[in-house]
Design a protein around this motif. Structure first.
Motif, PDB file in Angstrom:
ATOM      1  N   SER A   1      -7.832 -14.254   0.141  1.00  0.00           N
ATOM      2  CA  SER A   1      -8.425 -13.057   0.722  1.00  0.00           C
ATOM      3  C   SER A   1      -7.353 -12.064   1.126  1.00  0.00           C
ATOM      4  CB  SER A   1      -9.241 -13.427   1.957  1.00  0.00           C
ATOM      5  OG  SER A   1      -8.377 -13.788   3.015  1.00  0.00           O
ATOM      6  N   PRO A   2      -7.719 -10.753   1.283  1.00  0.00           N
ATOM      7  CA  PRO A   2      -6.755  -9.754   1.757  1.00  0.00           C
ATOM      8  C   PRO A   2      -6.128 -10.136   3.088  1.00  0.00           C
ATOM      9  CG  PRO A   2      -8.681  -8.670   0.846  1.00  0.00           C
ATOM     10  CD  PRO A   2      -8.993 -10.133   0.867  1.00  0.00           C
ATOM     11  N   LEU A   3      -6.913 -10.702   3.988  1.00  0.00           N
ATOM     12  CA  LEU A   3      -6.373 -11.048   5.301  1.00  0.00           C
ATOM     13  C   LEU A   3      -5.364 -12.181   5.195  1.00  0.00           C
ATOM     14  CD1 LEU A   3      -9.522 -10.798   7.598  1.00  0.00           C
ATOM     15  CD2 LEU A   3      -7.692  -9.141   7.262  1.00  0.00           C
ATOM     16  N   THR A   4      -5.634 -13.144   4.265  1.00  0.00           N
ATOM     17  CA  THR A   4      -4.676 -14.232   4.070  1.00  0.00           C
ATOM     18  C   THR A   4      -3.377 -13.697   3.505  1.00  0.00           C
ATOM     19  OG1 THR A   4      -6.492 -15.768   3.674  1.00  0.00           O
ATOM     20  CG2 THR A   4      -4.299 -16.462   2.951  1.00  0.00           C
ATOM     21  N   TYR A   5      -3.477 -12.772   2.552  1.00  0.00           N
ATOM     22  CA  TYR A   5      -2.274 -12.134   2.007  1.00  0.00           C
ATOM     23  C   TYR A   5      -1.526 -11.379   3.103  1.00  0.00           C
ATOM     24  CZ  TYR A   5      -2.532 -12.803  -3.043  1.00  0.00           C
ATOM     25  OH  TYR A   5      -2.500 -13.334  -4.295  1.00  0.00           O
ATOM     26  N   ALA A   6      -2.280 -10.700   3.954  1.00  0.00           N
ATOM     27  CA  ALA A   6      -1.632  -9.942   5.019  1.00  0.00           C
ATOM     28  C   ALA A   6      -0.872 -10.859   5.960  1.00  0.00           C
ATOM     29  CB  ALA A   6      -2.682  -9.141   5.798  1.00  0.00           C
ATOM     30  N   ALA A   7      -1.490 -12.010   6.293  1.00  0.00           N
ATOM     31  CA  ALA A   7      -0.820 -12.951   7.181  1.00  0.00           C
ATOM     32  C   ALA A   7       0.435 -13.511   6.538  1.00  0.00           C
ATOM     33  CB  ALA A   7      -1.788 -14.088   7.534  1.00  0.00           C
ATOM     34  N   LEU A   8       0.350 -13.825   5.234  1.00  0.00           N
ATOM     35  CA  LEU A   8       1.508 -14.347   4.515  1.00  0.00           C
ATOM     36  C   LEU A   8       2.621 -13.318   4.470  1.00  0.00           C
ATOM     37  CD1 LEU A   8       2.862 -16.487   2.742  1.00  0.00           C
ATOM     38  CD2 LEU A   8       1.672 -15.491   0.777  1.00  0.00           C
ATOM     39  N   ALA A   9       2.254 -12.056   4.186  1.00  0.00           N
ATOM     40  CA  ALA A   9       3.271 -11.012   4.101  1.00  0.00           C
ATOM     41  C   ALA A   9       3.959 -10.810   5.442  1.00  0.00           C
ATOM     42  CB  ALA A   9       2.640  -9.698   3.636  1.00  0.00           C
ATOM     43  N   ALA A  10       3.169 -10.819   6.510  1.00  0.00           N
ATOM     44  CA  ALA A  10       3.757 -10.619   7.828  1.00  0.00           C
ATOM     45  C   ALA A  10       4.702 -11.758   8.183  1.00  0.00           C
ATOM     46  CB  ALA A  10       2.652 -10.504   8.885  1.00  0.00           C
TER      47      ALA A  10
ATOM     48  N   ASN B   1      -1.979  -8.554  10.695  1.00  0.00           N
ATOM     49  CA  ASN B   1      -2.806  -9.279   9.725  1.00  0.00           C
ATOM     50  C   ASN B   1      -4.297  -9.120  10.002  1.00  0.00           C
ATOM     51  OD1 ASN B   1      -3.171 -10.879  11.952  1.00  0.00           O
ATOM     52  ND2 ASN B   1      -2.457 -12.779  11.017  1.00  0.00           N
ATOM     53  N   ALA B   2      -4.642  -8.234  10.939  1.00  0.00           N
ATOM     54  CA  ALA B   2      -6.031  -7.952  11.304  1.00  0.00           C
ATOM     55  C   ALA B   2      -6.720  -9.150  11.952  1.00  0.00           C
ATOM     56  CB  ALA B   2      -6.837  -7.482  10.092  1.00  0.00           C
ATOM     57  N   LEU B   3      -5.940 -10.119  12.400  1.00  0.00           N
ATOM     58  CA  LEU B   3      -6.473 -11.301  13.060  1.00  0.00           C
ATOM     59  C   LEU B   3      -5.899 -11.408  14.471  1.00  0.00           C
ATOM     60  CD1 LEU B   3      -6.140 -13.879  10.121  1.00  0.00           C
ATOM     61  CD2 LEU B   3      -8.233 -12.737  10.886  1.00  0.00           C
ATOM     62  N   PRO B   4      -6.580 -12.108  15.365  1.00  0.00           N
ATOM     63  CA  PRO B   4      -6.069 -12.232  16.741  1.00  0.00           C
ATOM     64  C   PRO B   4      -4.691 -12.873  16.840  1.00  0.00           C
ATOM     65  CG  PRO B   4      -8.385 -12.852  16.639  1.00  0.00           C
ATOM     66  CD  PRO B   4      -7.927 -12.677  15.226  1.00  0.00           C
ATOM     67  N   ASN B   5      -4.325 -13.700  15.848  1.00  0.00           N
ATOM     68  CA  ASN B   5      -3.014 -14.370  15.901  1.00  0.00           C
ATOM     69  C   ASN B   5      -1.903 -13.549  15.247  1.00  0.00           C
ATOM     70  OD1 ASN B   5      -3.632 -14.608  13.212  1.00  0.00           O
ATOM     71  ND2 ASN B   5      -3.299 -16.813  13.071  1.00  0.00           N
ATOM     72  N   GLY B   6      -2.211 -12.330  14.824  1.00  0.00           N
ATOM     73  CA  GLY B   6      -1.208 -11.493  14.171  1.00  0.00           C
ATOM     74  C   GLY B   6      -0.298 -10.803  15.171  1.00  0.00           C
TER      75      GLY B   6
ATOM     76  N   TYR C   1      -4.067  -6.822  -0.054  1.00  0.00           N
ATOM     77  CA  TYR C   1      -3.210  -5.804   0.561  1.00  0.00           C
ATOM     78  C   TYR C   1      -2.676  -6.302   1.897  1.00  0.00           C
ATOM     79  CZ  TYR C   1      -7.448  -5.060   3.286  1.00  0.00           C
ATOM     80  OH  TYR C   1      -8.548  -5.256   4.091  1.00  0.00           O
ATOM     81  N   THR C   2      -1.718  -5.587   2.430  1.00  0.00           N
ATOM     82  CA  THR C   2      -1.239  -5.785   3.787  1.00  0.00           C
ATOM     83  C   THR C   2      -1.112  -4.427   4.450  1.00  0.00           C
ATOM     84  OG1 THR C   2       0.452  -6.867   5.143  1.00  0.00           O
ATOM     85  CG2 THR C   2       1.217  -5.735   3.160  1.00  0.00           C
ATOM     86  N   GLN C   3      -0.656  -4.382   5.695  1.00  0.00           N
ATOM     87  CA  GLN C   3      -0.589  -3.123   6.412  1.00  0.00           C
ATOM     88  C   GLN C   3       0.434  -3.189   7.531  1.00  0.00           C
ATOM     89  OE1 GLN C   3      -4.216  -4.487   6.523  1.00  0.00           O
ATOM     90  NE2 GLN C   3      -3.178  -6.033   7.748  1.00  0.00           N
ATOM     91  N   TYR C   4       0.867  -1.997   7.984  1.00  0.00           N
ATOM     92  CA  TYR C   4       1.847  -1.891   9.068  1.00  0.00           C
ATOM     93  C   TYR C   4       3.047  -2.803   8.804  1.00  0.00           C
ATOM     94  CZ  TYR C   4      -1.876   0.539  11.625  1.00  0.00           C
ATOM     95  OH  TYR C   4      -2.854   1.420  12.004  1.00  0.00           O
TER      96      TYR C   4
END
Length: 322
Positions: A2-11, A118-123, A98-101
């Protein structure tokens, strides 16, 4: 993934506050000496090419636009006549995720959305920018021409335009490899990357005159006539060279009188379009190959289900009503 999983990985991999996605050096990057490489191709590998000269991180570019009928800040902030407004230039991963910031050292967004990387509370928390509005960076370069253009065609809804511009730069521009600070070499002047990104986003926006293309197909804003998603997609695909994503808001078709009894749960008010491209070399040059949208439209698919509404009286630039 998912995009959020990618975002977490990128961060996790990049670190929230690193100013370089691939640890490029700050020596001069003379991209004219390197052959341009198509993003999302096997050659667009940061271990093989200069990530300042080939987009190796966000290689699927989306030029995004809004169709709005009001701004909420009339009469000070109004919409341009007979055109969609610029939303931004986004660097998706080649998969469509995607990712962001990506660089919190270049976070100028006064109201970050999402408020974690990562758009999640743990980000990692994206801190709200408390400094001057982003147009002050343009003024320092004497770029009042950009400010005037952006106030005309890059228009926010419900908040100042400058907040929107800061959001688009901070959330998206920092996730391009080609807009990384080291890419500007040892003579870098603070915030020239901001100017560069805005100029580039404008260049891409001007390639896609959505209102004109729809008008040619006799699809015009109307408070009475309705349209079909297929006809809108067909008109824009013919002109742009690939199928765009059409975004809709408003009620779901099966909750409307016209759609009563239907299984079509798509939204019914046309509000956005995204054009997808792979870029050759740097986005700054604007050389690209159009590709079909990686996302399916959430608009209603029933015949004649979509409203493409006229702007509200008094919401268009030059109108006298407040």
């Amino acid at each position: 993934m998912s995009p959020l999983t990618y975002a977490a990985l990128a961060a996790t991999l990049l670190g929230a506050a690193h100013c370089s996605l691939y640890n490029e050096s700050s020596v001069n990057h003379t991209c004219i000496l390197d052959p341009p490489v198509l993003s999302c191709s096997p050659g667009a590998d940061p271990l093989k090419v200069d990530s300042c000269c080939t987009e190796t991180f966000g290689g699927l570019l989306l030029q995004t636009q809004f169709w709005s009928t009001y701004t909420g800040l009339e009469p000070l902030q109004r919409l341009p006549i007979d055109t969609w407004t610029n939303h931004g230039l986004w660097p998706d991963f080649c998969s469509g995720a995607y990712t962001q910031y990506c660089d919190l050292n270049r976070q100028y967004d006064p109201v970050p959305s999402p408020n974690t990387t990562n758009a999640l509370p743990n980000g990692t928390v994206v801190p709200a920018w408390k400094g001057p509005s982003i147009d002050t960076f343009l003024k320092a370069f004497g770029r009042y021409d950009l400010i005037d253009w952006m106030n005309t065609y890059w228009v926010n809804q419900g908040a100042p335009n400058t907040d929107f511009w800061a959001h688009e730069f901070s959330k998206h521009a920092t996730c391009f490899s080609t807009f990384d600070i080291p890419c500007y070499g040892p003579q870098y002047v603070e915030h020239e990357d901001v100017v560069d990104f805005f100029e580039t986003a404008i260049k891409w926006y001007k390639r896609y005159p959505t209102w004109e293309w729809l008008n040619e197909a006799k699809i015009v804003p109307s408070n009475k006539t309705t349209y079909s998603l297929g006809d809108i997609e067909k008109a824009l695909t013919k002109k742009s060279g690939a199928k765009p994503y059409i975004g809709c808001s408003g009620p779901r078709y099966n909750t409307t009188d016209a759609g009563k009894g239907s299984n079509d749960t798509g939204r019914t008010v046309v509000s956005e379009v995204w054009y997808f491209n792979h870029v050759i070399g740097r986005p700054q040059e604007g050389n690209s190959v159009p590709v079909n949208a990686t996302s399916n439209s959430g608009c209603a698919k029933s015949a004649g289900a979509l409203h493409y509404y006229e702007p509200t009286p008094g919401s268009v630039q030059g109108s006298k009503k407040s």
